[in-house]
Design a protein around this motif. Sequence first.
Motif, mmCIF file in Angstrom:
data_model
loop_
_atom_site.group_PDB
_atom_site.id
_atom_site.type_symbol
_atom_site.label_atom_id
_atom_site.label_comp_id
_atom_site.label_asym_id
_atom_site.label_seq_id
_atom_site.Cartn_x
_atom_site.Cartn_y
_atom_site.Cartn_z
ATOM 1 N N GLU A 96 -2.072 -24.317 -22.457
ATOM 2 C CA GLU A 96 -1.156 -25.275 -21.850
ATOM 3 C C GLU A 96 0.304 -24.875 -22.025
ATOM 4 N N GLN A 97 0.552 -23.797 -22.792
ATOM 5 C CA GLN A 97 1.906 -23.317 -23.008
ATOM 6 C C GLN A 97 2.166 -22.074 -22.151
ATOM 7 N N PRO A 98 3.377 -21.924 -21.604
ATOM 8 C CA PRO A 98 3.702 -20.709 -20.854
ATOM 9 C C PRO A 98 3.493 -19.467 -21.720
ATOM 10 N N THR A 99 2.969 -18.430 -21.116
ATOM 11 C CA THR A 99 2.631 -17.200 -21.833
ATOM 12 C C THR A 99 3.291 -16.007 -21.169
ATOM 13 N N ALA A 100 3.748 -15.052 -21.977
ATOM 14 C CA ALA A 100 4.206 -13.760 -21.480
ATOM 15 C C ALA A 100 3.091 -12.753 -21.739
ATOM 16 N N TRP A 101 2.457 -12.290 -20.669
ATOM 17 C CA TRP A 101 1.350 -11.345 -20.761
ATOM 18 C C TRP A 101 1.853 -9.924 -20.529
ATOM 19 N N LEU A 102 1.231 -8.956 -21.185
ATOM 20 C CA LEU A 102 1.534 -7.553 -20.944
ATOM 21 C C LEU A 102 0.235 -6.764 -20.815
ATOM 22 N N ILE A 103 0.135 -5.992 -19.711
ATOM 23 C CA ILE A 103 -0.970 -5.049 -19.532
ATOM 24 C C ILE A 103 -0.329 -3.683 -19.306
ATOM 25 N N GLU A 104 -0.244 -2.898 -20.349
ATOM 26 C CA GLU A 104 0.472 -1.610 -20.336
ATOM 27 C C GLU A 104 -0.527 -0.467 -20.513
ATOM 28 N N GLY A 105 -0.507 0.480 -19.569
ATOM 29 C CA GLY A 105 -1.324 1.672 -19.725
ATOM 30 C C GLY A 105 -2.813 1.425 -19.756
ATOM 31 N N LEU A 106 -3.305 0.440 -18.999
ATOM 32 C CA LEU A 106 -4.725 0.099 -19.031
ATOM 33 C C LEU A 106 -5.392 0.115 -17.668
ATOM 34 N N LEU A 107 -4.776 -0.502 -16.677
ATOM 35 C CA LEU A 107 -5.482 -0.843 -15.446
ATOM 36 C C LEU A 107 -6.075 0.370 -14.728
ATOM 37 N N MET A 108 -5.412 1.513 -14.795
ATOM 38 C CA MET A 108 -5.945 2.697 -14.111
ATOM 39 C C MET A 108 -7.257 3.185 -14.722
ATOM 40 N N TYR A 109 -7.556 2.762 -15.947
ATOM 41 C CA TYR A 109 -8.793 3.179 -16.610
ATOM 42 C C TYR A 109 -9.964 2.236 -16.308
ATOM 43 N N LEU A 110 -9.685 1.115 -15.659
ATOM 44 C CA LEU A 110 -10.723 0.135 -15.346
ATOM 45 C C LEU A 110 -11.257 0.325 -13.931
ATOM 46 N N GLU A 111 -12.512 -0.047 -13.736
ATOM 47 C CA GLU A 111 -13.040 -0.114 -12.382
ATOM 48 C C GLU A 111 -12.303 -1.230 -11.629
ATOM 49 N N PRO A 112 -12.155 -1.118 -10.301
ATOM 50 C CA PRO A 112 -11.448 -2.153 -9.544
ATOM 51 C C PRO A 112 -11.979 -3.557 -9.801
ATOM 52 N N ALA A 113 -13.301 -3.710 -9.878
ATOM 53 C CA ALA A 113 -13.873 -5.039 -10.113
ATOM 54 C C ALA A 113 -13.484 -5.571 -11.480
ATOM 55 N N ASP A 114 -13.399 -4.679 -12.481
ATOM 56 C CA ASP A 114 -13.002 -5.115 -13.823
ATOM 57 C C ASP A 114 -11.531 -5.509 -13.854
ATOM 58 N N SER A 115 -10.694 -4.792 -13.100
ATOM 59 C CA SER A 115 -9.274 -5.156 -13.019
ATOM 60 C C SER A 115 -9.104 -6.528 -12.382
ATOM 61 N N LEU B 177 4.019 -12.203 -16.305
ATOM 62 C CA LEU B 177 3.094 -11.080 -16.424
ATOM 63 C C LEU B 177 3.862 -9.792 -16.183
ATOM 64 N N ALA B 178 3.614 -8.784 -17.005
ATOM 65 C CA ALA B 178 4.175 -7.454 -16.787
ATOM 66 C C ALA B 178 3.036 -6.445 -16.831
ATOM 67 N N ILE B 179 3.018 -5.533 -15.867
ATOM 68 C CA ILE B 179 1.942 -4.554 -15.818
ATOM 69 C C ILE B 179 2.478 -3.182 -15.412
ATOM 70 N N GLU B 180 1.667 -2.177 -15.712
ATOM 71 C CA GLU B 180 1.852 -0.826 -15.192
ATOM 72 C C GLU B 180 0.593 -0.465 -14.410
ATOM 73 N N HIS B 181 0.774 0.147 -13.244
ATOM 74 C CA HIS B 181 -0.366 0.638 -12.484
ATOM 75 C C HIS B 181 0.092 1.842 -11.667
ATOM 76 N N ILE B 182 -0.822 2.453 -10.932
ATOM 77 C CA ILE B 182 -0.528 3.638 -10.144
ATOM 78 C C ILE B 182 -1.089 3.466 -8.739
ATOM 79 N N ASN B 183 -0.534 4.230 -7.772
ATOM 80 C CA ASN B 183 -1.132 4.232 -6.444
ATOM 81 C C ASN B 183 -1.982 5.487 -6.263
ATOM 82 N N GLN B 184 -2.725 5.534 -5.177
ATOM 83 C CA GLN B 184 -3.661 6.642 -4.955
ATOM 84 C C GLN B 184 -2.933 7.971 -4.809
#
Length: 290
Positions: free
Chosen positions: A157-176, A193-200
Amino acid sequence: MPVTTETRPTTGVSRTAVIIAQARATENAREDRLFADPYAQAFVDAVGWIQVAQAGRLNQGHFVLRTKFFDDYFLAAAASGCRQAVVVAAGLDTRAFRLEWPDGFRLFEIDLPGLIAFKEAVLGVQGAQPTCERTVVRADLRTAWPAELLASGFDPEQPTAWLIEGLLMYLEPADSDRLLTDLGALSAPGSRLAIEHINQEYVELPQLRAVHERLRKVGASWRSTVDDPFGWLGGHGWNATVTPQTELAARHGRPVPELTDPERVGSARMWLLEATRSAEAGSPAGAGRA
């Protein structure tokens, strides 16, 4: 727990956490460093220096700029009144120890038990003390991690600052997608939310062929990309903005990292994104419970 051969992160995505720690340790040794990380070298010493491909050396500047970018993201969130953060797949992140947090701030770190065991052992030897209320959550992000986070005292119920750094490219699309869906269900209005990702096109850079081979050998291949991060995050209830590495480099007086320089890599991108929760995204799961 002592650092043993069983707890050293030598394979998979955990190995990449040590490589990032090497970049932070190198930056920490500079007189003109962009951030201080007094614990990074201890992680490297406990494992031994990992030789990286030429592309990895060329990307060290990116690792440094992204660390500073996400440091500033967290500090801005805290300055705006946010008092809760979650580092997803925290790896060897030490922001709970090296940043100055306001009183009452809570930071949750989620990662696999093995990597956490190594991290806690090294930090224990260093006598590291967090500068906020730190909670470690041992969980696999491909399973029911929200329940583990909630059981650890996280308040949806409280605002959250999320970070996903250096992870998403290692996951399958469905898991992301599943990760963002679960994360969104826990995000109150005002969350960030803050994230890092890559394009094809980044994956297909010729300079990265040796990197892909090394990652494949240690079981850490890249499995997903995103070509439209704004649409992707928007579909999950987040309004996103991107900060180019060219802008970060100019801001901090550093050269543009070669593998993120549009003049060298064209439309290949390593996205650094910040996002806010859309008003129409609705209330998080559990909101309004007694």
